[in-house]
Design an enzyme around this catalytic site. Structure first.
Site, mmCIF file in Angstrom:
data_model
loop_
_atom_site.group_PDB
_atom_site.id
_atom_site.type_symbol
_atom_site.label_atom_id
_atom_site.label_comp_id
_atom_site.label_asym_id
_atom_site.label_seq_id
_atom_site.Cartn_x
_atom_site.Cartn_y
_atom_site.Cartn_z
ATOM 1 N N GLY A 22 38.443 36.375 36.565
ATOM 2 C CA GLY A 22 37.300 36.191 35.675
ATOM 3 C C GLY A 22 37.190 34.844 35.001
ATOM 4 O O GLY A 22 36.448 34.701 34.031
ATOM 5 N N SER A 28 35.622 30.639 29.356
ATOM 6 C CA SER A 28 35.870 32.037 29.738
ATOM 7 C C SER A 28 37.067 32.605 28.972
ATOM 8 O O SER A 28 38.089 31.925 28.799
ATOM 9 C CB SER A 28 36.207 32.132 31.230
ATOM 10 N N ILE A 29 36.929 33.859 28.570
ATOM 11 C CA ILE A 29 38.044 34.523 27.892
ATOM 12 C C ILE A 29 39.262 34.544 28.813
ATOM 13 O O ILE A 29 40.395 34.337 28.374
ATOM 14 C CB ILE A 29 37.613 35.939 27.456
ATOM 15 N N ILE A 101 35.957 40.669 33.649
ATOM 16 C CA ILE A 101 34.773 40.589 34.507
ATOM 17 C C ILE A 101 33.734 41.609 34.047
ATOM 18 O O ILE A 101 34.082 42.763 33.759
ATOM 19 C CB ILE A 101 35.190 40.897 35.974
ATOM 20 N N TYR A 165 22.439 44.771 23.864
ATOM 21 C CA TYR A 165 23.656 44.993 24.672
ATOM 22 C C TYR A 165 23.436 46.128 25.677
ATOM 23 O O TYR A 165 23.979 46.138 26.771
ATOM 24 C CB TYR A 165 24.857 45.263 23.751
ATOM 25 N N LYS A 172 30.638 49.544 28.919
ATOM 26 C CA LYS A 172 31.895 49.315 28.182
ATOM 27 C C LYS A 172 32.480 50.639 27.683
ATOM 28 O O LYS A 172 33.702 50.793 27.621
ATOM 29 C CB LYS A 172 31.689 48.337 27.023
ATOM 30 N N ARG A 202 31.382 32.530 22.369
ATOM 31 C CA ARG A 202 30.400 31.711 23.083
ATOM 32 C C ARG A 202 30.847 31.448 24.528
ATOM 33 O O ARG A 202 31.592 30.518 24.799
ATOM 34 C CB ARG A 202 30.208 30.381 22.353
ATOM 35 N N LEU A 204 29.616 32.116 29.004
ATOM 36 C CA LEU A 204 28.467 32.309 29.904
ATOM 37 C C LEU A 204 27.900 33.718 29.767
ATOM 38 O O LEU A 204 26.694 33.925 29.775
ATOM 39 C CB LEU A 204 28.914 32.138 31.355
HETATM 40 P P1 NAD Z 1 32.449 34.676 31.534
HETATM 41 O O1 NAD Z 1 31.043 34.605 32.025
HETATM 42 O O2 NAD Z 1 33.193 33.427 31.361
HETATM 43 O O3 NAD Z 1 33.310 35.666 32.456
HETATM 44 C C1 NAD Z 1 32.724 36.720 33.199
HETATM 45 C C2 NAD Z 1 33.358 36.656 34.564
HETATM 46 O O4 NAD Z 1 32.914 37.767 35.382
HETATM 47 C C3 NAD Z 1 32.998 35.369 35.329
HETATM 48 O O5 NAD Z 1 34.165 34.694 35.701
HETATM 49 C C4 NAD Z 1 32.256 35.888 36.549
HETATM 50 O O6 NAD Z 1 32.496 35.082 37.702
HETATM 51 C C5 NAD Z 1 32.891 37.259 36.694
HETATM 52 N N1 NAD Z 1 32.125 38.127 37.599
HETATM 53 C C6 NAD Z 1 30.858 38.622 37.436
HETATM 54 N N2 NAD Z 1 30.498 39.309 38.549
HETATM 55 C C7 NAD Z 1 31.551 39.263 39.414
HETATM 56 C C8 NAD Z 1 31.781 39.762 40.715
HETATM 57 N N3 NAD Z 1 30.845 40.452 41.397
HETATM 58 N N4 NAD Z 1 32.988 39.521 41.307
HETATM 59 C C9 NAD Z 1 33.943 38.803 40.662
HETATM 60 N N5 NAD Z 1 33.767 38.297 39.411
HETATM 61 C C10 NAD Z 1 32.593 38.520 38.804
HETATM 62 O O7 NAD Z 1 32.315 35.470 30.151
HETATM 63 P P2 NAD Z 1 33.426 36.115 29.202
HETATM 64 O O8 NAD Z 1 32.745 36.294 27.909
HETATM 65 O O9 NAD Z 1 34.691 35.368 29.273
HETATM 66 O O10 NAD Z 1 33.585 37.577 29.831
HETATM 67 C C11 NAD Z 1 34.826 38.114 30.219
HETATM 68 C C12 NAD Z 1 34.949 39.558 29.786
HETATM 69 O O11 NAD Z 1 35.004 39.615 28.363
HETATM 70 C C13 NAD Z 1 33.782 40.442 30.200
HETATM 71 O O12 NAD Z 1 34.282 41.728 30.533
HETATM 72 C C14 NAD Z 1 32.962 40.524 28.927
HETATM 73 O O13 NAD Z 1 32.132 41.668 28.887
HETATM 74 C C15 NAD Z 1 34.084 40.590 27.928
HETATM 75 N N6 NAD Z 1 33.736 40.321 26.528
HETATM 76 C C16 NAD Z 1 33.050 39.186 26.193
HETATM 77 C C17 NAD Z 1 32.733 38.962 24.861
HETATM 78 C C18 NAD Z 1 31.958 37.734 24.453
HETATM 79 O O14 NAD Z 1 31.371 37.727 23.383
HETATM 80 N N7 NAD Z 1 31.918 36.683 25.250
HETATM 81 C C19 NAD Z 1 33.133 39.870 23.872
HETATM 82 C C20 NAD Z 1 33.851 41.001 24.247
HETATM 83 C C21 NAD Z 1 34.149 41.221 25.581
#
Ligand code: NAD
Length: 271
Positions: A22, A28-29, A101, A165, A172, A202, A204
């Site tokens: 991911g 990215s987290i 992801i 959301y 989730k 913050r 993508l």
């Molecule tokens: P991010 O966009 O950087 O990461 C999301 C990742 O999912 C990307 O690397 C993308 O390539 C991957 N992805 C999407 N579809 C895919 C597929 N078909 N096959 C393989 N990879 C795929 O954003 P993020 O915020 O780092 O998100 C990471 C996780 O953290 C997610 O589960 C998101 O819901 C969760 N999250 C995010 C936040 C926030 O505020 N940003 C808060 C809580 C939880």
């Protein structure tokens, strides 16, 4: 931003190998978590969604002295087979998995959940954001003969309603339930499965949600700590859950959101 922070170094993950799924860019987290695990001695196999992302992810991976990168689209069984086979061929076994992801269409992440959730949008959000974790848990557990630990990423929208959301909140909620069932199935093999519920950050993914910036602002203003959720806290929680520090912790949804999740009513103005 993620790069303002230097992850504390040490030996907590020394000798451990695992997969981080991911990373899309430096915000990215998954990238924050990977940096922290690497700083504590972990060896990491990075999966990325496709060739388009490779250009952005490779320099990051190389910046921490690593080079094991594999394309993996979680909707494609052949791609998942190839990715896990590559890890098995190179290492034989692993100790940890990070699943970071999720996906839902922009049209779904706005307005009314009832009006905007199509059958196809629902199927896609559940497939990418929930089934993929179940699939990864099965595949990873098959190469964890000595036990191990896995985490996935969730958000408060699973437990309470959050504007825009929508279907992702429904996904989730399912992901958190899947975490508990996977923890139950894999616990007897010494594999701990947990989730981190992060506050809005913050990235993508956040940019895809209508009003995402305001979610961050509200998260900060309502939080107990009156601050944004910081990558170091999320990455630190991942280190705890994936290392021996997290021994005996399984099936948990651990919040890292500056205390936002316990607030029922925000601070009131003086009467
Ligand atoms: P991010 O966009 O950087 O990461 C999301 C990742 O999912 C990307 O690397 C993308 O390539 C991957 N992805 C999407 N579809 C895919 C597929 N078909 N096959 C393989 N990879 C795929 O954003 P993020 O915020 O780092 O998100 C990471 C996780 O953290 C997610 O589960 C998101 O819901 C969760 N999250 C995010 C936040 C926030 O505020 N940003 C808060 C809580 C939880």
């Amino acid at each position: 931003m993620a790069d303002d922070w230097t992850p504390p170094s040490g030996d907590l993950m020394k000798g451990k190998r695992g997969i981080v799924m991911g990373v899309a860019n430096q915000n990215s987290i998954a990238w924050g978590i990977a940096r922290q695990l690497a700083a504590q001695g972990a060896e990491i196999a990075f999966t990325y969604q496709g060739e388009n992302l490779e250009r952005r992810v490779r320099p990051l991976v190389e910046s921490i002295g690593m080079d094991f990168m594999i394309p993996a689209d979680v909707t494609d069984d052949a791609s998942m087979d190839a990715a896990f086979d590559a890890v098995k061929d190179k290492w034989g076994k692993i100790d940890f998995l990070v699943h970071s992801i999720a996906f839902a269409g922009k049209d779904e992440l706005q307005g009314s959940m009832v009006a905007n959730t199509t059958r196809e949008g629902f199927r896609r959000a559940m497939d990418i954001s929930v089934y993929s974790f179940i699939d990864c848990a099965r595949r990873a557990s098959e190469i964890m003969p000595d036990g191990g630990a896995m985490i996935c990423m969730t958000y408060l929208g699973a437990e309470r309603t959050v504007p825009s959301y929508n279907v992702m909140g429904v996904a989730k909620a399912a992901l958190e339930a899947a975490t508990r069932y996977a923890a139950r199935d894999l616990g007897p093999q010494g594999i701990r499965v947990n989730a981190i519920s992060a506050g809005a950050m913050r990235t993508l993914s956040l940019a895809g949600i209508r009003g995402g910036k305001s979610l961050m602002g509200t998260g900060r203003d309502w939080s107990l700590l009156k601050e944004d959720t910081r990558m170091e806290g999320v990455a630190g929680a991942a280190l705890y859950l994936l290392s021996e520090l997290g021994h005996s912790v399984a099936g948990e949804v651990h919040h890292v959101d500056a205390g936002f999740h316990v607030v029922g009513v925000p601070d009131l103005p003086e009467d």
